[in-house]
Enzyme design. Structure first.
Site, PDB file in Angstrom:
ATOM      1  N   CYS A 110       9.017   6.079  -5.998  1.00 22.00           N
ATOM      2  CA  CYS A 110       9.644   6.543  -7.235  1.00 22.00           C
ATOM      3  C   CYS A 110      10.771   7.536  -6.938  1.00 22.00           C
ATOM      4  CB  CYS A 110       8.594   7.115  -8.175  1.00 22.00           C
ATOM      5  SG  CYS A 110       9.158   7.180  -9.903  1.00 22.00           S
ATOM      6  N   GLY A 154      13.340   7.534 -15.047  1.00 27.43           N
ATOM      7  CA  GLY A 154      14.507   7.494 -15.914  1.00 27.43           C
ATOM      8  C   GLY A 154      15.812   7.340 -15.159  1.00 27.43           C
ATOM      9  N   HIS A 189       5.040   2.262  -8.785  1.00 24.93           N
ATOM     10  CA  HIS A 189       3.911   3.046  -8.280  1.00 24.93           C
ATOM     11  C   HIS A 189       2.827   2.127  -7.708  1.00 24.93           C
ATOM     12  CE1 HIS A 189       4.820   7.186  -9.738  1.00 24.93           C
ATOM     13  NE2 HIS A 189       5.667   6.506 -10.479  1.00 24.93           N
ATOM     14  N   GLU A 240       0.199   2.918  -6.174  1.00 20.22           N
ATOM     15  CA  GLU A 240      -1.158   3.468  -6.316  1.00 20.22           C
ATOM     16  C   GLU A 240      -1.785   3.077  -7.650  1.00 20.22           C
ATOM     17  OE1 GLU A 240       1.223   6.211  -8.705  1.00 20.22           O
ATOM     18  OE2 GLU A 240       1.547   5.211  -6.786  1.00 20.22           O
TER      19      GLU A 240
END
Length: 366
Positions: A246, A290, A331, A333
């Site tokens: 990210c 974003g 993500h 995870e």
């Protein structure tokens, strides 16, 4: 009790207050997940944001201590169509309403979240305020319009001191820009010897820890607000296998000479399709960001695009052509979300093994 959301464009959404009696101000964003509201509220990447849940019923399975992604919720407000104040689930320990009261987070229910989401999709993310009084609407709008976006979000959520989770496997140094617990969990369960360090930790200090691998975590805000981190990543590149998630993905791009841009309304949800260009496989992914890497800026960076978003074609993954460094915008995870991409942690560990066999372990300078 009535409560209102006032947006910087002058629009007002009226609803019923729940949770804390406090007021709150932040960037209004929407999340399309059907479940996972506890993980979303406690994800440090939501620091400074008011979250709109597009799924209509939120809070129905309550709150459980194992599902937090950080010690305390990071979002500053929550907007829903319907808030369940009497949850029903065998693991539930308390209600969402009680959690918001305890943590001082205001909620707004009874809102047409579809209409609000459409506004955000049309105008882009907007600053907003959850207020208990509407007498000074014009003043609120004026304040929202002139107030700049905060630039210290990473500093708010990163750990203030290093700490460890010892293990018998390879040493992984995690640079915490606002780490979700799920990332740490995935590294620990693979047996790693983990050291978590604050985001301002100098590269030489990180190298002094003799890492077998370095992980750049998720975090809030604009990656260009942390130029020190960009310089750190640039210095670490090639010294040990590097995995960015990210915000960490965006920092890798910037460190290699690429650029990032603000998206109109971002990607936030547990249902975003991504294609792996190296295998041709498709994955459903959990996302919360974003900003995105500008693909036109990657020509001379040494980076290849490895993943793309099926919905809008944005860059979702990168890999360095020379050094063992790769990153993903989503993500892996999966907290909350699908577990399709958990294998990326295995790829990171395989890179550490390969690097060690080549005699380059413990962060040798390239």
């Amino acid at each position: 009790m009535k409560r209102w959301l006032v947006l910087e464009n002058g629009e007002v959404f009226e609803g019923e207050a729940f949770g804390s009696e406090n007021e709150a101000e932040g960037e209004v964003v929407f999340n399309t997940s059907m479940t996972g509201y506890q993980e979303i509220l406690s994800d440090p990447s939501y620091c400074g944001q008011i979250v709109v849940m597009t799924y209509p019923l939120i809070g129905n399975y309550g709150i459980h201590r194992d599902d937090f992604e950080a010690m305390a919720p990071a979002a500053c407000g929550l907007i829903v169509k319907e808030a369940a104040d009497q949850p029903s689930h065998w693991k539930s320990e308390r209600s969402l309403v009680d959690l918001l009261k305890e943590k001082g987070i205001p909620g707004l229910a009874g809102v047409d979240t579809r209409r609000l989401t459409k506004r955000i999709r049309t105008h882009g993310t907007l600053k907003g305020r959850l207020t208990n009084a509407l007498a000074n609407k014009e003043k609120i709008v004026a304040e929202l319009r002139r107030r700049p976006a905060p630039r210290d979000l990473v500093d708010r959520v990163s750990t203030k001191a290093p700490y460890a989770s010892p293990g018998a496997g390879p040493r992984v140094v995690i640079i915490d820009f606002g780490m979700k617990k799920g990332i740490l969990r995935e590294v620990i369960r693979r047996g790693a010897d983990v050291l978590i360090v604050p985001w301002r930790t100098p590269a030489e200090e990180i190298l002094g820890l003799r890492p077998d691998g370095i992980l750049l975590t998720n975090g809030p805000g604009d990656p260009k607000d942390v130029p020190e981190a960009v310089r750190t990543v640039r210095r670490l590149l090639g010294c040990a296998p590097l995995f960015g998630i990210c915000l960490g993905h965006q920092l890798l791009a910037l460190a290699c000479g690429g650029n990032t841009v603000k998206m109109p309304f971002g990607h936030r949800g547990a249902n975003h399709p991504v294609k792996d260009l190296t295998t041709g496989r498709f994955f459903m992914t959990s996302q919360n960001h974003g900003y995105a890497v500008d693909p036109d800026s990657l020509a001379d960076t040494g980076l290849d695009v490895t993943h793309i978003n099926i919905n809008d074609g944005t860059v979702e993954g990168l890999a360095h052509k020379e050094w063992p460094a790769f990153s993903v915008q989503f993500h892996p995870e999966a907290a909350p979300g699908p577990e399709d991409s958990g294998h990326l942690f295995d790829r990171f560990f395989e890179a550490m093994i390969t690097f060690r066999k080549a005699g380059k372990s413990h962060a040798e300078t390239p």
